[in-house]
Design an enzyme around this catalytic site. Structure first.
Site, PDB file in Angstrom:
ATOM      1  CG  ASP A   1      -0.097  33.095  36.134  1.00 51.49           C
ATOM      2  OD1 ASP A   1      -1.105  33.617  35.765  1.00 51.49           O
ATOM      3  OD2 ASP A   1       0.438  32.818  37.131  1.00 51.49           O
TER       4      ASP A   1
ATOM      5  CG  ASP B   1       2.611  30.987  40.284  1.00 51.79           C
ATOM      6  OD1 ASP B   1       1.456  31.404  39.531  1.00 51.79           O
ATOM      7  OD2 ASP B   1       3.259  31.671  41.325  1.00 51.79           O
TER       8      ASP B   1
ATOM      9  CG  ASP C   1      -2.235  29.755  37.244  1.00 53.67           C
ATOM     10  OD1 ASP C   1      -2.959  30.475  36.571  1.00 53.67           O
ATOM     11  OD2 ASP C   1      -1.082  30.198  38.006  1.00 53.67           O
TER      12      ASP C   1
END
Length: 614
Positions: free
Chosen positions: A299, A492, A496
């Site tokens: 990410d 995080d 996600d």
């Protein structure tokens, strides 16, 4: 079960030295038979699923030893078998103990507005479409709805991956899971809690986790060939000697102690080493997948970038110096809790500027701040807001992808602009390079950000595969579609969580990330340090290598003992104790997975800032 085995053995020892000595063999034989039946039941269930495990050989050895009257040897094998199971369970439960409860930040209560203007707190499941709910400052939005308040500012970074605040006006849709800004807002509910964005993400997590394929344990991969060799040697010894005791003697020393004990010990040592470094690995299965990892997906926001906007440049309009523009802006922003205000103050502090006192500061939600600073009216905020306050046109300042401008006026005149950016982490490029040096073939970045911003960050890090404008479901599709396996995903936020669950190994940046991400992940990094991703991968690979070495050492010694026992010179009880000696050697080898003393010293200082629970 381990304690029970020890107590039974102790009781049998007492009985042997008493007038009831005749009962000791019955006690030991009966207990070993029960233990074998217990393990056999699990073994049969595994066989029906098509899995041949190491328990087959251990159960056969116990039964054979009891059948020929070698009951003490049988109990020693039971002790080995139950000890391995206990070590494996302990490692898994210790990792789970170090983590927080499931989705502790999920909204559970909403403030429903009543016709008389008051509110009542109700469980989110009781909130229905067309209800009106109040979301107070700093609260998580409990359900999807339409904004009724004129303007709102929301932190949706955990949903979209975008680190900058999202602005909404009356009539806009607001999704559950975002965090409200500094002012209370009112929503008209459009979806019940179970159908809202946050609950859909949770459903994605559960579905992704359920779709994972089961993995064969490391030790079980050696079970079939090792068992075949043991039965072949034992059968040959029986056939040649004509003595059934010889069959039991060979199987006792052939019991797969290294397979049952060495791997769990190595894995527990590796998990402990990882915890001391600042990353909790939840299971031994995760270590095995890290050992074989071939692709890593990241990410962007909060993972490869800091997730916090930082001041990168001050552009003066000419009348004041850049330092003076920043000092005045920081003086006006010092009482604001806005994330951009904190970035401005941080920038002033970094330059060593002294912030002046301000009076009659007034914050306009989602627009900016107006304050009196040293007798001058200072306005900080959006370009239109500053232009209106200054009574003059404010030219837009040129921005690169990922940048945001905050404009400043002082004394009724446009003074300049502050440029903010969510900076790439200082150690992100090193982490990417380290992963490639460890054999990672494919690195991809998944983000909800726009493509120009995403590609700008990827270029800094040397990442070629960029997937931008991704919703949570699209991130899952991207990871599932990667050819190189196993795939490690690092993220995080709440958005996600589904892809962390779908990946072969999910790694959550737990220091500032959401609990949803941490709960769905296989590894939780306890410090805000992305370099621990490479450290965790290294620990996983080294741990499994040590486990494999300890298994091969144990197998080699066991085969040697089998050949000796086949000759008839090694009684069953002596053989069982020799096998325990092999256990000790295998365990000592497996404990090398804790790492060298120098490795532990390097990570120890970090514990002063972020102690790892034990």
């Amino acid at each position: 079960m381990v304690l029970t085995t020890v107590l039974v053995a102790a009781l049998a020892g007492v009985l042997t030295a008493s007038a009831w000595s005749w009962s000791a063999p019955w006690l030991l034989g009966g207990f070993a038979a029960v233990a074998a039946a217990r393990s056999a039941w699990s073994m049969v269930r595994d066989l029906l699923r098509g899995n041949v495990g190491v328990d087959v050989l251990a159960v056969t050895a116990i039964v054979a030893a009891v059948a020929v009257g070698e009951v003490w040897a049988a109990v020693i094998v039971v002790l080995m078998l139950t000890g391995g199971e206990a070590l494996e369970d302990y490692a898994a439960h210790r990792a789970e103990h170090d983590l927080t409860a499931l989705l502790s930040n999920a909204p559970r209560v909403g403030h429903r507005l009543l016709p008389d203007g008051t509110t009542e707190d109700v469980p989110v499941d009781e909130i229905r479409p067309l209800d009106r709910v109040l979301v107070r400052a700093g609260e998580v939005v409990p359900v999807d709805g339409t904004l009724l308040t004129a303007v709102a500012e929301l932190d949706e970074s955990s949903l979209t991956g975008e680190s900058l605040p999202a602005e909404r006006v009356a009539g806009d849709e607001v999704l559950s899971g975002g965090v409200n800004g500094a002012s209370a807002v009112t929503l008209e509910v459009t979806r019940a809690a179970r159908d809202s964005q946050y609950q859909q993400i949770i459903a994605l997590v559960e579905g992704a986790a359920a779709s994972r394929s089961p993995m064969v344990r490391l030790a079980d991969r050696f079970a079939v060939p090792f068992t075949a060799v043991a039965f072949l040697v034992a059968g040959a010894a029986w056939w040649v000697s004509g003595d059934a005791v010889r069959f039991a003697e060979v199987l006792v020393v052939a019991t797969p102690c290294p397979l049952i004990i060495a791997a769990p010990v190595a894995f527990m040592a590796g998990m402990s080493r990882s915890a001391h470094a600042g990353a909790i690995i939840k299971s031994s299965e995760t270590l095995e997948k890290l050992h074989g990892a071939r692709a890593v997906a990241f990410d962007k926001t909060g993972t490869l970038t800091s997730g916090r906007p930082e001041l990168t440049e001050v552009r003066s309009a000419g009348r004041l110096s850049s330092d003076e523009v920043l000092r005045l802006a920081a003086s006006a922003e010092q009482f604001s809790s806005h994330v951009l205000a904190q970035a401005v103050l941080g920038g002033a502090t970094a330059r060593g500027l002294t912030v002046a006192g301000s009076g009659s500061a007034e914050e306009s939600t989602a627009n900016g701040v107006t304050a009196q600073v040293e007798g001058r009216t200072v306005v900080v905020g959006k370009r239109a807001f500053v232009a209106a306050a200054a009574g003059q046109d404010v030219p837009p300042t040129a921005l690169e992808p990922g940048e945001l401008a905050v404009y400043v006026a002082a004394g009724g005149t446009y003074a300049g602009a502050l440029v903010l950016r969510d900076e790439v982490r200082a150690d992100a490029r090193t982490t990417v390079d380290d992963l490639r040096s460890h054999g990672i073939r494919h690195i991809v970045m998944l983000t909800g950000d726009a493509r120009p911003t995403a590609e700008h960050v990827a270029a800094e890090l040397g990442i070629d595969d960029v997937r931008a404008d991704c919703l949570p479901a699209q991130k899952v599709e991207a990871v599932v579609g990667l050819v190189e396996r196993p795939v490690v995903m690092v993220g995080d936020g709440v958005n996600d969580a589904p892809v962390l669950a779908a990946a072969d190994v999910g790694i959550a940046m737990g220091a500032r990330g959401s609990t949803a991400a941490s709960e769905s992940a296989d590894v939780v990094i306890l410090r805000d340090d992305v370099s621990l991703v490479a450290t965790t991968l290294t620990i996983g690979r080294e741990t499994v290598n040590v486990a494999l070495q300890s298994i091969w050492v144990g197998i080699g010694l066991s085969v040697a003992l089998m050949l000796v026992a086949a000759s008839g010179v090694l009684p069953a009880v002596v053989g069982a104790w020799c096998q325990e000696g092999v256990d000790v050697l295998s365990i000592l080898w497996a404990l090398r997975a804790t790492g060298s003393r120098s490795q532990r010293v390097r990570v120890a200082p970090s514990l002063e800032q972020a102690p790892v629970p034990s």
